[in-house]
Design an enzyme around this catalytic site. Structure first.
Site, short mmCIF file in Angstrom:
data_model
loop_
_atom_site.label_atom_id
_atom_site.label_comp_id
_atom_site.label_asym_id
_atom_site.label_seq_id
_atom_site.Cartn_x
_atom_site.Cartn_y
_atom_site.Cartn_z
N GLU A 160 -16.83 -25.06 1.76
CA GLU A 160 -17.26 -24.61 3.08
C GLU A 160 -18.68 -24.04 3.06
O GLU A 160 -19.19 -23.61 2.02
CB GLU A 160 -16.27 -23.58 3.62
CG GLU A 160 -16.03 -22.43 2.66
CD GLU A 160 -14.94 -21.49 3.13
OE1 GLU A 160 -13.79 -21.92 3.22
OE2 GLU A 160 -15.25 -20.33 3.40
N CYS A 209 -15.69 -15.13 2.84
CA CYS A 209 -15.86 -16.07 1.75
C CYS A 209 -14.53 -16.73 1.35
O CYS A 209 -13.59 -16.05 0.94
CB CYS A 209 -16.39 -15.25 0.59
SG CYS A 209 -17.06 -16.20 -0.71
N1 SAH Z 1 -20.34 -15.31 -6.89
C1 SAH Z 1 -21.47 -14.82 -6.17
C2 SAH Z 1 -21.68 -15.46 -4.81
C3 SAH Z 1 -20.48 -15.71 -3.95
S1 SAH Z 1 -19.63 -14.30 -3.26
C4 SAH Z 1 -21.47 -13.31 -6.10
O1 SAH Z 1 -20.50 -12.72 -6.56
O2 SAH Z 1 -22.44 -12.74 -5.63
C5 SAH Z 1 -20.74 -13.68 -2.04
C6 SAH Z 1 -20.56 -12.20 -1.73
O3 SAH Z 1 -19.41 -11.98 -0.86
C7 SAH Z 1 -20.32 -11.34 -2.94
O4 SAH Z 1 -21.07 -10.17 -2.84
C8 SAH Z 1 -18.83 -11.07 -2.84
O5 SAH Z 1 -18.47 -9.95 -3.58
C9 SAH Z 1 -18.65 -10.89 -1.35
N2 SAH Z 1 -17.29 -11.03 -0.83
C10 SAH Z 1 -16.27 -11.74 -1.32
N3 SAH Z 1 -15.16 -11.62 -0.55
C11 SAH Z 1 -15.51 -10.82 0.47
C12 SAH Z 1 -14.81 -10.31 1.61
N4 SAH Z 1 -13.54 -10.64 1.86
N5 SAH Z 1 -15.49 -9.51 2.46
C13 SAH Z 1 -16.78 -9.20 2.24
N6 SAH Z 1 -17.50 -9.65 1.19
C14 SAH Z 1 -16.87 -10.44 0.31
#
Ligand code: SAH
Length: 338
Positions: free
Chosen positions: A89, A330
């Site tokens: 996505e 995400c």
């Molecule tokens: N793996 C990378 C990029 C993808 S995640 C990273 O960890 O940075 C992108 C961002 O979204 C990360 O900061 C992650 O911790 C955050 N994230 C994941 N799930 C989330 C959620 N349910 N609500 C808010 N942020 C979230």
């Protein structure tokens, strides 16, 4: 066969010359696909029949499939199906200063962050460069507008798919391809230290964001398994190195999880950790999901956390919330589908 959307212009020139073709054909091909949005080789009118035949035999010009779009006024979420039927996505966000896209870098993710929907679905494979580029092209074609900035913050850990991500960045940054300025491209990592070091030596001015989400190893160990491989100390050393090499300010992402990392003490500890570093903190409201028990911090707690950092002299912003109504967290859209 190699997909044309995964090849940088320099690499395409090398392939063409190697096959006894004119280097200039690379410019013509880029002009057709990235500028004129013409993807049918038969319509490349300045390329002769022999070369059309060669191109069709040598490269794929086809696309991943746009399966579904969920739309709100300022956010559109795209679900794509890949050739092996895997799903990924992307999200487009429409700001008053331009249009940004968040792309996925892997099918699933192996980093296992406890609060993250993508991590629930383990990594199946890395995305090929063309599969990342095509998310951007298809989303841009769908809204019929140029995309101004790109964050690699969708499903996956970009630094676990390093080479394809670097090629992707080269392609979207190339003025003859998608022409997104390096300063408008951001890679977000959960903190893969050796790759941060490697990334520091690249010659382009791309932004780096680190998902820190905790002020100390004890809390971070509970929510982010990567912290068992690389401690916060090692991560901070890598950031110092990155800053020394690039002179570029790093973004620290911090998702506020109720009763986990959102106390005033956590804010003070975070401020002490980051004091004197050229970073800015982006506080992220947690998107709650049905499958995971973590809760979002209250508005009051977010404000208190923000004020505490601010008082300690830390640059901080709260990320605007997009797409609560649609599955914008995400991995949420994909996880409904698999
Ligand atoms: N793996 C990378 C990029 C993808 S995640 C990273 O960890 O940075 C992108 C961002 O979204 C990360 O900061 C992650 O911790 C955050 N994230 C994941 N799930 C989330 C959620 N349910 N609500 C808010 N942020 C979230």
């Amino acid at each position: 066969m190699t997909n044309i959307f995964g090849i940088t212009k320099e690499d395409l020139e090398l392939i063409l010359v190697n096959d006894g073709k004119k280097k200039f054909m690379a410019t013509q091909i880029f002009e057709w696909i990235y500028n004129k949005h013409e993807y049918n080789v038969d319509n490349f009118s300045n390329i002769n029949n022999d070369n059309k035949k060669y191109l069709k035999e040598k490269f794929d010009f086809d696309f991943i499939t746009l399966e579904k779009v969920e739309e709100d006024i300022d956010v559109k979420k795209f679900l794509f199906r890949l050739k092996d039927n895997q799903k990924i996505e992307s999200v487009i966000m429409i700001h008053n200063y331009g249009i940004s896209i968040c792309v996925s870098s892997q099918v699933g993710c192996n980093m296992g962050c406890k609060f993250c929907e993508s991590g629930r679905l383990k990594k199946v494979r890395n995305l090929e460069t063309y599969e990342i580029v095509e998310q951007l092209i298809l989303a841009s074609n769908y809204i019929n507008k140029k995309i101004d900035s790109c964050v690699i913050m969708g499903i996956g850990e970009p630094f676990d798919n390093y080479d394809n991500i670097i090629n992707f960045i080269k392609l979207i940054n190339d003025p003859k391809a998608l022409n997104i300025g390096a300063r408008h491209i951001t890679v977000s990592t959960c903190g893969v230290v050796p790759k941060i070091i490697e990334f520091a030596s690249l010659p382009f001015q791309v932004n780096l964001a680190i998902s820190l989400h905790a002020p100390n190893d004890t809390i971070r160990n509970k929510i982010m398994p990567i912290s068992k491989a690389y401690s916060i100390d090692e991560l901070m050393n890598a950031l110092d190195y990155y800053y020394k090499k690039t002179n570029r300010r790093v973004t620290i992402e911090y998702v506020l999880l109720k009763d986990i990392n959102d106390s005033k003490d956590c804010a003070i500890e975070l401020a002490n950790l980051l004091k004197g570093k050229n970073v800015y903190v982006n506080l992220i409201g947690y998107n709650e999901t049905n499958n995971i028990s973590f809760k979002a911090s209250s508005k009051e707690n977010i404000d208190l956390f923000y004020d505490t950092l601010k008082k300690c002299g830390i640059n901080v912003t709260v990320r605007r919330k997009f797409g609560n109504k649609i599955s914008a967290a995400c991995g949420q859209l994909r996880s409904k589908e698999v």
